[in-house]
Design a protein around this motif. Structure first.
Motif, mmCIF file in Angstrom:
data_model
loop_
_atom_site.group_PDB
_atom_site.id
_atom_site.type_symbol
_atom_site.label_atom_id
_atom_site.label_comp_id
_atom_site.label_asym_id
_atom_site.label_seq_id
_atom_site.Cartn_x
_atom_site.Cartn_y
_atom_site.Cartn_z
ATOM 1 N N ALA A 295 0.819 -1.217 0.000
ATOM 2 C CA ALA A 295 0.000 0.000 0.000
ATOM 3 C C ALA A 295 0.854 1.270 0.000
ATOM 4 O O ALA A 295 0.347 2.362 -0.246
ATOM 5 C CB ALA A 295 -0.910 -0.007 1.231
ATOM 6 N N GLU A 296 2.170 1.129 0.244
ATOM 7 C CA GLU A 296 3.004 2.321 0.410
ATOM 8 C C GLU A 296 3.230 3.116 -0.866
ATOM 9 O O GLU A 296 3.361 4.326 -0.831
ATOM 10 C CB GLU A 296 4.367 1.917 0.965
ATOM 11 N N SER A 297 3.324 2.414 -2.005
ATOM 12 C CA SER A 297 3.601 3.142 -3.248
ATOM 13 C C SER A 297 3.226 2.273 -4.438
ATOM 14 O O SER A 297 3.064 1.057 -4.308
ATOM 15 C CB SER A 297 5.088 3.511 -3.337
ATOM 16 N N ALA A 298 3.129 2.911 -5.603
ATOM 17 C CA ALA A 298 2.761 2.175 -6.818
ATOM 18 C C ALA A 298 3.828 1.130 -7.136
ATOM 19 O O ALA A 298 3.514 -0.002 -7.508
ATOM 20 C CB ALA A 298 2.622 3.148 -7.975
ATOM 21 N N SER A 299 5.120 1.487 -6.952
ATOM 22 C CA SER A 299 6.156 0.504 -7.297
ATOM 23 C C SER A 299 6.112 -0.663 -6.317
ATOM 24 O O SER A 299 6.269 -1.818 -6.701
ATOM 25 C CB SER A 299 7.530 1.151 -7.343
ATOM 26 N N ARG A 300 5.865 -0.380 -5.045
ATOM 27 C CA ARG A 300 5.825 -1.469 -4.059
ATOM 28 C C ARG A 300 4.590 -2.359 -4.240
ATOM 29 O O ARG A 300 4.585 -3.507 -3.814
ATOM 30 C CB ARG A 300 5.873 -0.911 -2.643
ATOM 31 N N ASP A 326 0.673 -7.041 3.004
ATOM 32 C CA ASP A 326 -0.677 -6.584 2.673
ATOM 33 C C ASP A 326 -1.426 -5.975 3.856
ATOM 34 O O ASP A 326 -2.639 -5.800 3.784
ATOM 35 C CB ASP A 326 -1.475 -7.745 2.063
ATOM 36 N N TRP A 327 -0.697 -5.663 4.899
ATOM 37 C CA TRP A 327 -1.362 -5.021 6.033
ATOM 38 C C TRP A 327 -1.692 -3.574 5.672
ATOM 39 O O TRP A 327 -0.973 -2.914 4.920
ATOM 40 C CB TRP A 327 -0.455 -5.027 7.265
ATOM 41 N N LYS A 328 -2.767 -3.114 6.243
ATOM 42 C CA LYS A 328 -3.135 -1.701 6.076
ATOM 43 C C LYS A 328 -2.488 -0.892 7.203
ATOM 44 O O LYS A 328 -2.043 -1.463 8.197
ATOM 45 C CB LYS A 328 -4.658 -1.573 6.172
ATOM 46 N N ASP A 329 -2.517 0.418 7.070
ATOM 47 C CA ASP A 329 -2.016 1.281 8.150
ATOM 48 C C ASP A 329 -2.710 0.942 9.466
ATOM 49 O O ASP A 329 -2.086 0.852 10.521
ATOM 50 C CB ASP A 329 -2.321 2.751 7.823
#
Ligand code: SF4
Ligand code: SF4
Ligand code: SF4
Length: 579
Positions: A295-300, A326-329
């Motif tokens: 979820a951190e960035s498009a590349s990740r 795949d954890w959310k904030d």
């Protein structure tokens, strides 16, 4: 009555792959006044609502993700959103996603222009005035109340997350001796969760932790790392740091980092980490647990949960495993709060990421917070950026900096250093397959050493009078490259390089040009050290050196797909005329 659909599936692999589990959203229980992390199977398809596991009231959709707002950030919110009424929301349950705040479930946004126009000195003074009251037992008790309800309401999800991550960690770790398992510790919340969950899953408090101190850390990060080390006396805690380079000096030379020119990541993060790993493990393969999240960035978002040997693995000797990919904030916060894990205090101030304080990836809100909480550094950085903008000829330097346009900078326009990475040559008219390359300094042993990847350096067989050095093919001992100091009109220093006995001269000359670029333009970003699996490359104050005994001639360091243009500076300092 409890809804049957509220039971989370906890069969591990299946659970991880289950799109419902990954695409959970945040609902709100108005009765308990806390967020409920809800997966699609828990939502009633007819009315799009769900049920609170604590009080069984109906919950409603609130947001895709969320973070808690700690009392310190809440105070700032009261100054900005409640017209300077400190403690106005102290009895409310306050959560946020970026600049959107949810106060008892009602959304309020901070307009982005606020981050540019507010007087941060005034805000800082107001915060100091109210700090004492904000730390009262009553305020803390209110926060803790909501925190405890949030944990209780989401305990099924937490158990499912932990169970799945433990199974993954144990499975991956089974392939490695425990001394070859490393925890990457950045001081951010994701690495705090990863360190804790891996240590617990493996039941081993003595794992190796590597803290990459970029020298640009928030003061809270450095404090937290110290605290972590003290509170985990059995952990092997190594700090990697590049003390040979000064960030501001490099910025003066090649310009500040920008979003697609993050030279400092290699110079101050992955490079120094590689050095520590090399000193601990030499050529052994290791398993590193990272706190990377898609979820951190498009590349990740494209990363696999286990990666090895790909470009995304910046340090080549390691396999990277990401238990919380795949954890959310809100999952991260659920874990930290429920498991009582210490974390970086910068999050209490409202930062949602804690990389480097001046990172071009920081958003306007983070910069705004830094102007309040790190005023001196922020001012120094802004002054530098304005000077830089003037130097490279920006018509409105202040706007270029304050609008964040500097973060989108590309290439080396306006910088003297850009000339060093341009490959300039003339074709030799007397010999086939020979080019005369411009050097920015005289031909020397360091240049000759740059040719180790291509074969065996031989100083005996070449024409002595011409000071010729040959490079022999490692398998056949046949000469494939001739190097010769040369004089060329228009170049202060030059080398003639001829290729021979090869099928593809152009391909070899292209790779040779990469080494010339390294010789002329290396800024010691350490990327080459990270690229070389054999640990043959070392970059020191004396220069760039390839150990002939260690080099296995894999040619990764001259591979375009691994190191574009043979040197990161080629990409970062590119201007239109570059070849
Ligand atoms: S400033 Fe940003 S790009 Fe540079 S090292 Fe820090 S995190 Fe990486
Ligand atoms: S990357 Fe390969 S060719 Fe380059 S120095 Fe290392 S071992 Fe040699
Ligand atoms: S040659 Fe280029 S990529 Fe390699 S360490 Fe030097 S600056 Fe970095």
């Amino acid at each position: 009555m409890a809804n049957k659909k509220t039971t989370l599936r906890i069969d591990n692999e299946e659970l991880h792959e289950s799109s419902g589990f990954l695409s959970a959203q945040v609902f709100w229980c108005q009765s308990c006044r806390v967020p409920i992390i809800t997966s699609p199977e828990q939502i009633n398809g007819v009315n799009g609502k769900s049920v609170c596991p604590l009080c069984h009231s109906t919950t409603t959709f609130l947001s895709t993700d969320l973070r808690p707002v700690f009392p310190e950030e809440r105070l700032l919110l009261e100054l900005l959103l409640a017209h300077n009424q400190p403690l106005k929301y102290s009895e409310c349950s306050v959560w946020a996603l970026d600049s959107r705040y949810y106060i008892d479930g009602k959304m309020k946004s901070i307009p982005s222009k606020t981050f540019r126009t507010e007087d941060c000195d005034v805000l800082s003074a107001l915060i100091k005035e109210s700090e004492k009251n904000n730390k009262s037992k009553k305020v803390q008790a209110c926060f803790d109340d909501f925190k405890n309800k949030f944990i209780a309401a989401n305990k099924n999800r937490l158990n499912a997350l932990i169970s799945e991550a433990h199974a993954f960690i144990k499975k991956e770790a089974a392939n490695y001796p425990e001394e070859n398992i490393v925890l990457s510790f950045s001081g951010g919340k994701d690495s705090s969760v990863t360190a804790d969950i891996v240590t617990k899953a493996l039941g081993n408090p003595s794992l190796v932790h590597i803290f990459g101190n970029t020298t640009l850390e928030f003061p809270q990060t450095v404090e937290y790392a110290k605290r972590f080390k003290k509170n985990h006396p059995f952990a092997i805690f190594e700090t990697s740091i590049n003390e040979d380079q000064n960030f501001m000096d490099v910025c003066e030379d090649i310009g500040p980092p920008a979003r697609i020119m993050r030279w400092c990541c290699s110079m101050f993060k992955t490079g120094p980490i590689t050095r520590v790993l090399n000193s601990l493990y030499r050529n052994q393969q290791i398993l590193t647990f990272y706190g990377i999240r898609r979820a951190e960035s498009a590349s990740r978002s494209k990363y696999n949960r286990v990666e090895s040997g790909k470009e995304s693995v910046k340090i080549q000797k390691q396999t990277v495993a990401s238990p919380i990919i795949d954890w959310k904030d809100i999952d991260i916060w659920l874990y930290l709060l429920a498991e009582n894990v210490d974390f970086n205090d910068a999050y209490r101030l409202g930062y949602d990421r804690v990389g480097c304080w001046c990172c071009p990836n920081n958003n306007q809100r983070a910069q705004f917070l830094s102007r309040i909480y790190m005023p001196e550094n922020s001012k120094k950085w802004r002054d530098f950026l304005i000077r830089f903008a003037k130097r490279i000829g920006k018509p409105d330097p202040e706007e270029y900096v304050d609008s964040g346009a500097w973060k989108a900078r590309q290439g080396g326009n306006g910088l003297a250093a850009a000339d060093d990475v341009k490959i300039k040559f003339t074709n030799c008219t007397a010999e086939d397959h020979a080019k005369n390359y411009r050097l920015v300094r005289p031909f020397d042993d360091e240049l000759v050493n740059m040719f180790v990847p291509f074969g065996t350096i031989n100083r005996e067989l070449g024409r002595k009078l011409l000071h010729e050095v040959l490079v022999l093919d490692v398998r056949t001992n046949v000469p494939i490259i001739s190097l010769q100091p040369f004089t060329v009109d228009g170049f202060e220093h030059a080398v003639k390089i001829r290729t021979m006995n090869v099928a593809d001269h152009d391909d070899l000359q292209r790779k040779i040009a990469y080494q010339i670029r390294k010789f002329n333009g290396c800024r010691k970003c350490l990327k080459c050290e990270s690229v070389c699996k054999a640990g043959a490359i070392s970059i020191t104050a004396e220069g760039y050196h390839i150990d002939e005994k260690k080099c296995v001639h894999c040619k990764m360091c001259v591979n375009q797909s691994v190191l574009a243009m043979g040197c990161l500076m080629g990409k970062y300092l590119k201007t239109k005329e570059v070849r």
